[in-house]
Design a protein around this motif. Structure first.
Motif, mmCIF file in Angstrom:
data_model
loop_
_atom_site.group_PDB
_atom_site.id
_atom_site.type_symbol
_atom_site.label_atom_id
_atom_site.label_comp_id
_atom_site.label_asym_id
_atom_site.label_seq_id
_atom_site.Cartn_x
_atom_site.Cartn_y
_atom_site.Cartn_z
ATOM 1 N N LYS A 142 -5.076 4.305 -13.649
ATOM 2 C CA LYS A 142 -5.914 5.239 -12.889
ATOM 3 C C LYS A 142 -7.115 4.576 -12.227
ATOM 4 O O LYS A 142 -7.631 5.084 -11.236
ATOM 5 N N ASN A 143 -7.586 3.433 -12.736
ATOM 6 C CA ASN A 143 -8.733 2.752 -12.140
ATOM 7 C C ASN A 143 -8.328 1.603 -11.219
ATOM 8 O O ASN A 143 -9.181 0.838 -10.768
ATOM 9 N N VAL A 144 -7.041 1.479 -10.945
ATOM 10 C CA VAL A 144 -6.536 0.408 -10.095
ATOM 11 C C VAL A 144 -6.495 0.897 -8.647
ATOM 12 O O VAL A 144 -5.978 1.972 -8.359
ATOM 13 N N VAL A 145 -7.053 0.097 -7.747
ATOM 14 C CA VAL A 145 -7.060 0.408 -6.322
ATOM 15 C C VAL A 145 -5.977 -0.432 -5.641
ATOM 16 O O VAL A 145 -5.969 -1.664 -5.775
ATOM 17 N N VAL A 146 -5.070 0.228 -4.954
ATOM 18 C CA VAL A 146 -4.013 -0.466 -4.224
ATOM 19 C C VAL A 146 -4.608 -1.008 -2.927
ATOM 20 O O VAL A 146 -5.212 -0.265 -2.149
ATOM 21 N N LEU A 147 -4.431 -2.319 -2.691
ATOM 22 C CA LEU A 147 -4.996 -2.972 -1.508
ATOM 23 C C LEU A 147 -3.949 -3.306 -0.446
ATOM 24 O O LEU A 147 -4.303 -3.535 0.710
ATOM 25 N N ALA A 148 -2.677 -3.386 -0.844
ATOM 26 C CA ALA A 148 -1.625 -3.688 0.133
ATOM 27 C C ALA A 148 -0.269 -3.242 -0.393
ATOM 28 O O ALA A 148 -0.014 -3.282 -1.602
ATOM 29 N N GLN A 149 0.578 -2.817 0.562
ATOM 30 C CA GLN A 149 1.957 -2.464 0.255
ATOM 31 C C GLN A 149 2.870 -3.059 1.325
ATOM 32 O O GLN A 149 2.478 -3.150 2.488
ATOM 33 N N VAL A 150 4.055 -3.438 0.901
ATOM 34 C CA VAL A 150 5.091 -3.915 1.820
ATOM 35 C C VAL A 150 6.368 -3.170 1.464
ATOM 36 O O VAL A 150 6.797 -3.185 0.307
ATOM 37 N N ASP A 151 6.945 -2.479 2.440
ATOM 38 C CA ASP A 151 8.171 -1.707 2.224
ATOM 39 C C ASP A 151 8.038 -0.731 1.053
ATOM 40 O O ASP A 151 8.970 -0.554 0.274
ATOM 41 N N GLY A 152 6.866 -0.127 0.908
ATOM 42 C CA GLY A 152 6.634 0.844 -0.151
ATOM 43 C C GLY A 152 6.335 0.235 -1.508
ATOM 44 O O GLY A 152 6.073 0.960 -2.470
ATOM 45 N N ASN A 153 6.349 -1.085 -1.621
ATOM 46 C CA ASN A 153 6.033 -1.766 -2.885
ATOM 47 C C ASN A 153 4.568 -2.193 -2.905
ATOM 48 O O ASN A 153 4.061 -2.721 -1.904
ATOM 49 N N ILE A 154 3.913 -2.003 -4.036
ATOM 50 C CA ILE A 154 2.525 -2.437 -4.183
ATOM 51 C C ILE A 154 2.519 -3.949 -4.386
ATOM 52 O O ILE A 154 3.114 -4.454 -5.338
#
Length: 189
Positions: A142-154
Motif C-alpha cells: 500500500k505504500n509503494v508508488v509505481v513509477l513505470a509500467q511496460v505492457d501493463g507490468n510494473i
C-alpha cells in the motif's frame, strides 16, 4: 555524496560511471570493511539474485546492508537488486526482504527474451529501458508508488528510501534514473 555500489557481479562498473558523470562520489562494496563509514546511498545492481544472496551471507554483508536500508539509507536495486529487496519472491526465497513488493523472477523469459524499449519513468518522460531476464512486480504494497509500467507490468517502483527497477538504466546513455536516485538521497525526490 558517497554512494556505495555492491560490486560482487553484474554491471556495477556501469552504475559507477553513470553516477560519477553526475558528480557523485562512489565506492565499491566487496566486503564488510568497505562499509566502515555510512554511505549516503546504496546500489544493488543486476546479476544473479541467488548467487548474490549467498555471497551477501558468505561475505558478512547481509546484516549490515539490511540494517542500513532499514535505517533509511536510500537504496536502488536494479533487476537482481529488485529481487534482493523484495519481501516476497514467487518461486523463490526472499533475501534482504525490505520492500513491500512481490517479484516474479525472469518474467520476460530467458536471455533470448531480453529486449529494449522506451517508456515513461516517474515524471521524467520516456527513457530507454533495457530488460535482461528481467523480473516484474506483481503485488506492490500500500505504500509503494509505481513509477513505470511496460505492457501493463510494473517495472519501477519506490517505497520511501527504496527504488527498484526491472530494467538496467546503467546500460543506456540517459542518466534520468540515476539523477532521480541522487535527488532521493538529497531529499528532492
Amino acid at each position: 555524496m558517497r554512494i556505495g555500489v555492491l560490486a560482487l557481479q553484474g554491471a556495477f562498473i556501469e552504475h559507477i560511471r553513470m553516477l560519477e558523470s553526475l558528480g557523485a562520489e562512489t565506492f565499491e562494496i566487496r566486503n564488510i570493511s568497505d562499509l566502515k563509514e555510512r554511505p549516503d546511498g546504496l546500489i544493488l545492481p543486476g546479476g544473479e539474485s541467488t548467487v548474490m544472496s549467498k555471497l551477501l551471507q558468505d561475505l558478512g554483508l547481509y546484516e549490515k546492508l539490511r540494517s542500513l536500508i532499514l535505517s533509511d539509507t536510500p537504496v536502488m536495486g536494479t533487476c537482481a537488486g529488485l529481487i534482493l529487496l523484495a519481501k516476497y519472491v514467487e518461486g523463490g526465497r526472499p533475501s534482504l526482504a525490505t520492500m513491500d513488493i512481490t517479484a516474479v523472477r525472469n518474467a520476460y523469459g530467458r536471455q533470448l527474451g531480453s529486449f529494449e524499449t522506451y517508456a515513461p519513468f516517474a515524471d521524467t518522460g520516456d527513457i530507454q529501458m533495457t530488460f535482461i531476464r528481467a523480473p516484474v512486480i506483481t503485488a506492490p504494497g500500500k505504500n509503494v508508488v509505481v513509477l513505470a509500467q511496460v505492457d501493463g507490468n510494473i517495472v519501477a517502483a519506490r517505497e520511501e528510501n527504496q527504488l527498484v527497477l526491472s530494467f538496467h538504466p546503467e546500460l543506456g546513455k540517459d542518466p534520468a534514473v540515476h539523477r532521480y536516485f541522487i535527488n532521493m538521497i538529497s531529499g528532492n525526490a
